[in-house]
Every structure is written in structure tokens, then in C-alpha cells.
Write an enzyme that holds these catalytic residues in place. Structure first.
Site, PDB file in Angstrom:
ATOM      1  N   GLU A  66      48.329  42.110  30.290  1.00  0.00           N
ATOM      2  CA  GLU A  66      47.699  40.832  29.967  1.00  0.00           C
ATOM      3  C   GLU A  66      46.419  41.136  29.196  1.00  0.00           C
ATOM      4  O   GLU A  66      45.611  41.957  29.641  1.00  0.00           O
ATOM      5  CB  GLU A  66      47.368  40.053  31.241  1.00  0.00           C
ATOM      6  N   ARG A 308      51.858  51.821  42.910  1.00  0.00           N
ATOM      7  CA  ARG A 308      50.743  51.837  41.977  1.00  0.00           C
ATOM      8  C   ARG A 308      49.863  53.046  42.236  1.00  0.00           C
ATOM      9  O   ARG A 308      49.948  53.695  43.287  1.00  0.00           O
ATOM     10  CB  ARG A 308      49.927  50.553  42.096  1.00  0.00           C
ATOM     11  N   LYS A 318      40.241  44.457  39.232  1.00  0.00           N
ATOM     12  CA  LYS A 318      39.603  43.857  38.057  1.00  0.00           C
ATOM     13  C   LYS A 318      38.352  43.085  38.456  1.00  0.00           C
ATOM     14  O   LYS A 318      37.333  43.121  37.758  1.00  0.00           O
ATOM     15  CB  LYS A 318      40.601  42.955  37.334  1.00  0.00           C
TER      16      LYS A 318
END
Length: 615
Positions: A66, A308, A318
Site C-alpha cells: 500500500e 512475518r 507502522k
């Protein structure tokens, strides 16, 4: 804006040994699962693809960020995995921007992501048999598919698989149910197809304010998986989009858009992290409904989840990274202490180091916490091979060679790389006064100390053997200069050098020729392995602020004396400063004649002895 990447070839960083993703891919290749797929040369629905030729790619993967932030270390693992697998199996990897949220996406992030993927050494271009570029370079934007997504949503409405919801978000949450209790049907779930189509078209025309309606998939409000309880797939947003401007008033939800993007692009293996595992049933449900209507080509993409990246001593959230930047705990997104790829690049971490790291950590379905030292070790391994050697004195102490003729100078030869003789040697100026490291002298030596102290001999690396004859102190008693005599027949590389056996070996630069440089000594940003985790002695039930674990010694800026060859170091040029570690010329602040160097990593892991470290 040009999207053409450099022609840098990158070795695969997908794990060479067997892992479960490779097993899936190899099974699909052996069965010919995707052999009959058609590809028109660009993304599109079934009618377009079926008119094309057989897909020349054995598999298609994608890296789908994104564009609402800077990439971090976890993204590097995904990039290496997706591009590496495609490369290893004769496939293609697409770079696709999931730009479905108009309020959070900016061109700045698009440009940065393109630059970071290119820097890691990967290409999204597709080569024809003669070596020419095809019409497409496999760089895509989800927003280019908005028209198809709306068309597919209208098909879902017509086929009874979607409806317009007019409840408030609070009412929707109240009827969704829990993990142990089924949800209840919305009062709007039985709207007619005609009414739903009319409302959805009016939503597209901008007739309603934000939040007035959403379009929901019509699945099963009693499903055990809560993600199948009529999830929202479209919402109203009166916002300008970085790519489509003001063309749209409705925007797809990520969970709706993502599987469609994969299918339009002929993706065979949609590889994502484990937090999307619960969304896989909806991913499969949606694509099956659209394929039933002849809108998508079969076989459909397969979603595959892997664990992950979790590293000690960093945060990858983030929200937390934004907090660190906005509160100025760091100097920006490219601060060399941040685990962003722009920060890592500025710190001097080589792209090949990330590819090697991706190989080492591998791929699994189990979450694990990886020691940061493993990442540092891979960087050292790559830099040891690639970085030329230079000399820098970081904590200088003056040495005066009393028996060396005043005003005289000569050159000493040092190899540019001890493992690569083909790189030759460089000349280092030698004179009567030198800079050495302050800890290379002790007025009263401790046991086992073999460097300079009164009466002892040591070798000046690439130069002469010297004998310490005394030292001078300032008014405070601190040593300000060391006096030595040199042995004229002991110069390195001459026949007499072997006549002297000394244990101490010191690096140095000539006072007359040394260049003053700014050196930034970077260290780990946090002083504990798991920032924000509860520590021994913390009160029970109280959340810990991760900022309390910031390392106050994560950056030290000093002035150092470096050899003349470093005066014109090019931005991003990496060196090993002998006996200190690996350093890079700062890509922002370094100028010709005014060098600035960032410490990338020390020669060995000495974290346990550094100030600021907490157990």
C-alpha cells in the site's frame, strides 16, 4: 514519472532448500495446474485473457504494498521471497500498488517503494525471447482496476450475493455477533436486486454522504469465521485519489479488492503473512462467485500464508514508526537507526545483505523471534567481501617520532582489499607526526596489553616498528602526545621487516595529510530485545510505553581523522575502517572534500558490552 528499473541482476533470495511454499509450487508445476492459462499481455477479466496466448510465465507472484508509508525490513523479506520464487521457477513477479484508500496514499510513497525494490536488485520487467521488453513491465496500480471492481460488485448484486447496507457502523457491529455467538441478519439484507442496484449506482454518483451506505457481501451471518458474516466490500468516500483524482465516490475495501487484483493479473500464488489466514475463506468465496459468472479465468489464484519477520531490538508497527518520526526521536524516515529500507540504505546495509538474510531466515508457518545479530552477521559477510579497506582514527592521540627527520615524508603501501589482490594497493603518507587511537597507548599498561607504553615496541600497520620513549600531559594530567623512535630498517614490505617480532599492531594517519571527517556512530535504536514488553520489576497489568526502551546511546557524532583517499568518497561508497567496522559515505550529507561517514556495523558483535544495553 518513469517506472523503468535499472538492469541490475539479482541472485535469488528465496530459500534454496525446500520449504512448504516451494513444495506447493513444484506440485502445481508437476501437475500442470496452470499450464493452460491464457495471458493477453496485461491484466483483465476472463474475456480478455482467454483471447490471449498461453501465459509464458510458469508462475506469477506479486509484491503488493500500500503506498501509504515507507517499506521496512519485513517488506524486504516479502520482496525477496516473491521476486526470488518467480525468478527461480521461470515465472514473473508483479509490483502492484494496492492504492484503494484515497485518504492515506501519496505519490511520495509510490516513488520510494519503486526505488527500494529496484535497490534490492529486482526487476518487474518481462523480457521477450529476443531480449526486447514486452508491452507491459508488470508494474500495476489497483486503482486502474476500479471500473472492473464496480462491474464485479454489480454482478454480485444481480446474482444475489451482495446488498446495500444502510445501518450505521455501530448497528452493524452490534449485529455481527462474537466468536462464540452467531450474528443476526440486517433489516436491509432482503432488499430487492433492483433496489440494491439503484442504491449502489447512486452511491457511485455521489448522491449520499460518507457512511450513509455500504455494499456488503451476502454470505452467512452464522458462519463460524466472522470474516464471512456479510463483510463490507464498498464504502462511500468523497476524497481525491492520487491516481484517479475525483473520478470515484465509492472505493473498494481491501479484502474485496485484493483477490480481484490477483485474479486480473493472472497471479498463481498469492503469498502473504499469517494475519491474512482468517481472510482466506472470503478470498476463495469471492473469486469462486466471480468465476461462476464467467468474469475470471480459472484456475484461480491460491492464497498461501507464511510467518512475518519478527526481529529483536526493533519495532515494525507502522503506528510506532510514525510516532518515532513525528515526535522526532529520529531524524526522519531515512534515519539510519530506523528499520526502514531507506534508513537501512543510508546506514550502508547492502542490498545483497538483505537477500542473504532472506535466505538464512527462510520461510515457515510458525512465528519466531529472530536475533538482530543474525541480520548484522549477514551484512558483515557481504561487506567483508565487497568493502575496500581504509584507515580512520576515531579518537585521536598525537604521536611524535623524534628520530624521524623534520619535514620529511614518504609513502607506505596498503592493500585495498586483503582478499582481492587484483584491486591493488594504495599509498598512505607517512611523516614525523601521526594520529593513533587513544586506547592504543597506556602510561601504565594493564596485564596483557601489547600496544604502546613507555619502553614497548609496536608496529605501525603498513609502516615501521616504533619504540615508545615517553609522553606529554596537559595541565589536567591527560596524555596529549606520545613520543617514539622508529626503526628505519623495519618498514613493512622490506627485507628488514621480518627482523622484528612485536605483538602490537596499530593503525595511524599522518597529521600533515589526514582529512577531518564527520563520523556518525550508529547503534541499535532500542536497548532491549522486545521494546514495549513488560520488564522485570514493572507493575502488573500496566502497559509499557515502547519509547521508554529507546537507547540513549544509539547515535554519537564525532570528528575523526581519515586517510587522504577518503576525502572524495562517493555517496553510498562502503569501506571497512580497519579495526573499527564498516562505514558508508552518507548519501545525503557527504560532499566532495567534506566527507561524512555512517557506521554500518562493527567488525564483530559487541552489543553485550555497549553502554545503554539492558538485559
Amino acid at each position: 514519472m518513469s517506472h523503468e528499473p535499472t538492469s541490475t541482476a539479482a541472485s535469488s533470495a528465496a530459500l534454496v532448500s525446500t520449504n512448504f511454499i516451494r513444495n506447493i509450487i513444484e506440485g502445481d508445476l508437476a501437475s500442470g495446474k496452470h499450464a493452460a492459462r491464457r495471458w493477453s499481455g496485461r491484466p483483465g477479466p476472463a474475456t480478455q485473457q482467454l483471447a490471449g496466448a498461453l501465459d509464458p510465465a510458469t508462475i506469477r507472484t506479486r509484491f503488493p504494498p500500500e503506498p501509504n508509508g515507507y517499506l521496512h525490513f519485513g517488506h524486504a523479506k516479502s520482496i525477496c521471497l516473491n521476486f526470488g520464487l518467480a525468478q527461480d521457477y521461470g515465472g514473473r513477479c508483479h509490483l502492484r500498488f494496492d492504492d484503494t484508500n484515497p485518504e492515506r496514499e501519496e505519490q511520495e510513497y509510490v516513488d520510494s517503494i519503486i526505488d527500494s525494490v529496484r535497490w534490492l536488485g529486482f526487476s518487474w520487467h518481462e523480457l521477450a525471447s529476443e531480449g526486447e521488453l514486452e508491452a507491459t513491465d508488470n508494474l500495476y496500480f489497483a486503482s486502474d482496476y476500479f471500473a472492473w471492481m464496480v462491474e464485479f460488485a454489480e454482478y454480485l448484486i444481480r446474482s444475489g450475493h451482495a446488498y446495500v447496507e444502510s445501518q450505521s457502523p455501530e448497528e452493524m457491529r452490534a449485529t455481527r455477533g462474537t466468536l462464540t455467538e452467531a450474528g443476526t441478519d440486517s433489516v436491509f439484507r432482503q432488499r430487492s436486486v433492483e433496489e440494491n442496484l439503484d442504491l449502489f449506482k447512486r452511491m457511485q454518483k455521489g448522491e449520499f454522504p460518507d457512511g450513509a451506505h455500504v455494499l456488503r457481501a451476502k454470505i452467512d451471518m452464522a458462519a463460524a469465521n466472522i470474516n464471512l458474516r456479510d463483510p463490507a466490500i464498498y464504502r462511500i468516500r468523497h476524497a481525491s485519489h492520487h491516481n484517479t483524482g475525483d473520478q470515484w465516490c465509492v472505493y473498494p475495501m481491501y479484502t474485496y479488492a485484493h483477490p480481484i487484483e490477483d485474479a486480473l493479473e493472472n497471479i498463481t500464488h498469492s503469498i502473504c503473512t499469517l494475519e491474512f489466514a482468517d481472510q482466506r475463506p472470503f478470498y476463495d468465496w469471492l473469486l469462486e462467485r466471480l468465476a461462476e459468472g464467467g468474469l475470471l479465468q480459472r484456475p484461480l489464484p491460491q492464497q498461501i500464508e507464511f510467518s512475518r519477520l519478527n526481529l529483536t531490538y526493533i519495532v515494525l508497527s507502522k503506528r510506532k514508526l510514525i510516532q518515532l518520526v513525528e515526535e522526532k526521536h529520529v531524524a526522519g524516515w531515512d534515519d539510519p537507526r530506523l528499520p526502514t529500507l531507506v534508513g537501512a540504505r543510508r546506514r550502508g546495509y547492502p542490498a545483497a545483505g538483505f537477500r542473504l538474510f532472506a535466505e538464512r531466515v527462510g520461510v515457515s508457518r510458525s512465528d519466531s523471534l529472530i536475533e538482530y545479530s543474525l541480520l548484522e552477521d549477514t551484512m558483515r559477510e557481504v561487506l567483508n567481501e565487497s568493502a575496500e579497506r581504509r584507515i580512520a582514527v576515531l579518537d585521536p592521540l598525537r604521536v611524535i617520532i623524534d628520530n624521524y627527520p623534520p619535514g620529511q615524508s614518504e609513502e607506505c603501501l596498503a592493500p585495498n582489499h586483503p582478499l582481492k589482490p587484483e584491486l591493488g594497493k594504495r599509498a598512505i603518507p607517512f611523516g614525523r607526526e601521526l594520529w593513533i587511537e587513544r586506547d592504543d597507548f597506556m602510561a601504565q599498561p594493564s596485564k596483557g596489553y601489547h600496544r604502546l607504553y613507555p619502553g614497548n615496541m609496536a608496529r605501525l600497520r603498513h609502516g615501521y616498528v616504533v619504540r615508545c620513549t615517553g609522553f606529554d600531559c596537559d595541565d589536567s594530567g591527560a596524555v596529549r602526545a606520545v613520543h617514539c623512535d622508529y626503526l628505519p630498517d623495519s618498514k613493512s614490505g622490506t627485507a628488514g621487516a621480518d627482523n622484528y617480532k612485536v605483538k602490537g599492531n596499530l593503525h595511524w594517519v599522518s597529521v600533515a595529510d589526514a582529512v577531518l571527517a564527520e563520523v556518525r556512530l550508529y547503534d541499535r535504536l532500542f536497548s532491549v530485545p522486545s521494546p514495549g514488553a513488560r520488564q522485570e520489576g514493572d507493575p502488573e497489568g500496566v502497559d509499557r510505553d515502547f519509547r521508554e526502551d529507546l537507547n540513549p546511546h544509539s547515535m554519537q557524532v564525532i570528528e575523526a581523522w581519515v586517510e587522504p583517499a577518503l576525502k572524495s568518497a562517493r555517496a553510498e561508497e562502503c569501506f571497512q575502517f580497519e579495526r573499527h567496522g564498516y562505514f558508508v559515505a552518507d548519501r545525503v550529507d557527504a560532499k566532495d572534500g567534506a566527507p561524512v561517514f555512517n557506521r554500518t556495523v562493527t567488525l564483530r558483535d559487541s552489543w553485550t558490552t555497549r553502554p545503554g544495553k539492558r538485559k
